[in-house]
Design a protein around this motif. Structure first.
Motif, PDB file in Angstrom:
ATOM      1  N   ALA A 147       0.900  18.316 -17.460  1.00 49.69           N
ATOM      2  CA  ALA A 147       2.146  17.915 -18.110  1.00 49.69           C
ATOM      3  C   ALA A 147       3.301  18.402 -17.246  1.00 49.69           C
ATOM      4  CB  ALA A 147       2.242  18.525 -19.509  1.00 49.69           C
ATOM      5  N   VAL A 148       4.199  17.495 -16.865  1.00 43.60           N
ATOM      6  CA  VAL A 148       5.303  17.824 -15.968  1.00 43.60           C
ATOM      7  C   VAL A 148       6.625  17.526 -16.675  1.00 43.60           C
ATOM      8  CG1 VAL A 148       6.369  17.393 -13.719  1.00 43.60           C
ATOM      9  CG2 VAL A 148       3.878  17.252 -13.978  1.00 43.60           C
ATOM     10  N   LEU A 149       7.492  18.530 -16.741  1.00 40.34           N
ATOM     11  CA  LEU A 149       8.821  18.392 -17.327  1.00 40.34           C
ATOM     12  C   LEU A 149       9.858  18.689 -16.258  1.00 40.34           C
ATOM     13  CD1 LEU A 149      10.914  18.205 -19.666  1.00 40.34           C
ATOM     14  CD2 LEU A 149      10.520  20.651 -20.013  1.00 40.34           C
ATOM     15  N   ASP A 150      10.775  17.754 -16.047  1.00 41.00           N
ATOM     16  CA  ASP A 150      11.903  17.958 -15.129  1.00 41.00           C
ATOM     17  C   ASP A 150      13.156  17.990 -15.982  1.00 41.00           C
ATOM     18  OD1 ASP A 150      13.900  17.956 -13.220  1.00 41.00           O
ATOM     19  OD2 ASP A 150      13.081  16.274 -12.089  1.00 41.00           O
ATOM     20  N   THR A 151      13.816  19.160 -16.052  1.00 45.71           N
ATOM     21  CA  THR A 151      15.013  19.305 -16.877  1.00 45.71           C
ATOM     22  C   THR A 151      16.279  18.905 -16.144  1.00 45.71           C
ATOM     23  OG1 THR A 151      15.485  21.592 -16.228  1.00 45.71           O
ATOM     24  CG2 THR A 151      13.933  21.268 -18.056  1.00 45.71           C
ATOM     25  N   GLY A 152      16.151  18.587 -14.879  1.00 42.38           N
ATOM     26  CA  GLY A 152      17.324  18.318 -14.065  1.00 42.38           C
ATOM     27  C   GLY A 152      17.781  19.568 -13.328  1.00 42.38           C
ATOM     28  N   LYS A 153      17.413  20.730 -13.860  1.00 47.16           N
ATOM     29  CA  LYS A 153      17.728  22.003 -13.203  1.00 47.16           C
ATOM     30  C   LYS A 153      16.468  22.733 -12.761  1.00 47.16           C
ATOM     31  CE  LYS A 153      22.046  22.746 -15.630  1.00 47.16           C
ATOM     32  NZ  LYS A 153      22.885  23.684 -16.344  1.00 47.16           N
ATOM     33  N   ALA A 154      15.351  22.421 -13.405  1.00 50.81           N
ATOM     34  CA  ALA A 154      14.079  23.068 -13.091  1.00 50.81           C
ATOM     35  C   ALA A 154      12.947  22.114 -13.445  1.00 50.81           C
ATOM     36  CB  ALA A 154      13.927  24.367 -13.876  1.00 50.81           C
ATOM     37  N   THR A 155      11.806  22.337 -12.804  1.00 49.05           N
ATOM     38  CA  THR A 155      10.606  21.565 -13.111  1.00 49.05           C
ATOM     39  C   THR A 155       9.525  22.538 -13.576  1.00 49.05           C
ATOM     40  OG1 THR A 155      11.147  19.905 -11.450  1.00 49.05           O
ATOM     41  CG2 THR A 155       8.866  19.980 -12.186  1.00 49.05           C
ATOM     42  N   PHE A 156       8.869  22.189 -14.671  1.00 52.53           N
ATOM     43  CA  PHE A 156       7.790  23.000 -15.222  1.00 52.53           C
ATOM     44  C   PHE A 156       6.534  22.151 -15.246  1.00 52.53           C
ATOM     45  CE2 PHE A 156      11.745  24.452 -17.050  1.00 52.53           C
ATOM     46  CZ  PHE A 156      11.654  25.831 -16.961  1.00 52.53           C
ATOM     47  N   THR A 157       5.388  22.785 -14.960  1.00 54.13           N
ATOM     48  CA  THR A 157       4.115  22.077 -14.978  1.00 54.13           C
ATOM     49  C   THR A 157       3.106  22.888 -15.775  1.00 54.13           C
ATOM     50  OG1 THR A 157       4.571  21.146 -12.797  1.00 54.13           O
ATOM     51  CG2 THR A 157       2.300  21.027 -13.572  1.00 54.13           C
ATOM     52  N   GLY A 158       2.513  22.246 -16.773  1.00 51.35           N
ATOM     53  CA  GLY A 158       1.477  22.883 -17.570  1.00 51.35           C
ATOM     54  C   GLY A 158       0.141  22.207 -17.307  1.00 51.35           C
ATOM     55  N   GLU A 182      18.283  14.157 -22.481  1.00 49.67           N
ATOM     56  CA  GLU A 182      16.929  13.627 -22.631  1.00 49.67           C
ATOM     57  C   GLU A 182      16.049  14.229 -21.556  1.00 49.67           C
ATOM     58  OE1 GLU A 182      14.690   9.363 -22.143  1.00 49.67           O
ATOM     59  OE2 GLU A 182      16.620   9.389 -23.182  1.00 49.67           O
ATOM     60  N   TRP A 183      15.005  14.890 -21.993  1.00 51.38           N
ATOM     61  CA  TRP A 183      13.996  15.416 -21.089  1.00 51.38           C
ATOM     62  C   TRP A 183      12.734  14.615 -21.327  1.00 51.38           C
ATOM     63  CZ3 TRP A 183      14.129  21.442 -21.992  1.00 51.38           C
ATOM     64  CH2 TRP A 183      15.327  21.961 -21.505  1.00 51.38           C
ATOM     65  N   LYS A 184      12.115  14.183 -20.265  1.00 56.26           N
ATOM     66  CA  LYS A 184      10.878  13.426 -20.384  1.00 56.26           C
ATOM     67  C   LYS A 184       9.726  14.237 -19.805  1.00 56.26           C
ATOM     68  CE  LYS A 184      13.000   8.926 -20.402  1.00 56.26           C
ATOM     69  NZ  LYS A 184      13.051   7.593 -19.861  1.00 56.26           N
ATOM     70  N   VAL A 185       8.630  14.202 -20.515  1.00 52.34           N
ATOM     71  CA  VAL A 185       7.416  14.863 -20.057  1.00 52.34           C
ATOM     72  C   VAL A 185       6.457  13.785 -19.577  1.00 52.34           C
ATOM     73  CG1 VAL A 185       5.423  16.257 -20.721  1.00 52.34           C
ATOM     74  CG2 VAL A 185       7.678  16.781 -21.677  1.00 52.34           C
TER      75      VAL A 185
END
Length: 98
Positions: A24-35, A6-9
């Motif tokens: 918008a911030v996504l934390d995959t547990g291995k990386a964080t992405f921000t749009g 489960e990935w939460k944005v």
């Protein structure tokens, strides 16, 4: 074997002087992405905050999706898969007319 992840944005919106900003911030547990995305209300248009929210949020999510696709492309290339150019107009199943 079936696995579930489960990935939460998280989506943050702010509005000031006719400009809506979204992050918008996504934390995959291995990386964080921000749009990021913005929407501007033209002075001659009626100010409808919901439309600014929708536009800014969709642009932030689109930015996030592009980052994820670039990361997936790099990961595929690192595994030896030939990625090449993305298909037009975007990724996914090819369109076939009914």
């Amino acid at each position: 074997m079936t696995t579930t992840r489960e990935w939460k944005v998280e989506l943050f919106l702010s509005e000031e002087d006719g400009t809506t900003k979204a992050r918008a911030v996504l934390d995959t547990g291995k990386a964080t992405f921000t749009g990021y995305g913005t929407a501007h209300c033209s002075p001659q248009d009626v100010d409808v905050p919901e439309i600014g929210d929708e536009l800014a949020a969709s642009r932030a999510m689109h930015s996030l999706a592009r980052q994820l696709m670039r990361t997936a492309d790099r990961d595929l290339e690192a595994m030896g898969a030939g990625v090449g150019s993305p298909p037009e107009p975007g990724y996914g199943w090819p369109y076939t007319a009914p």
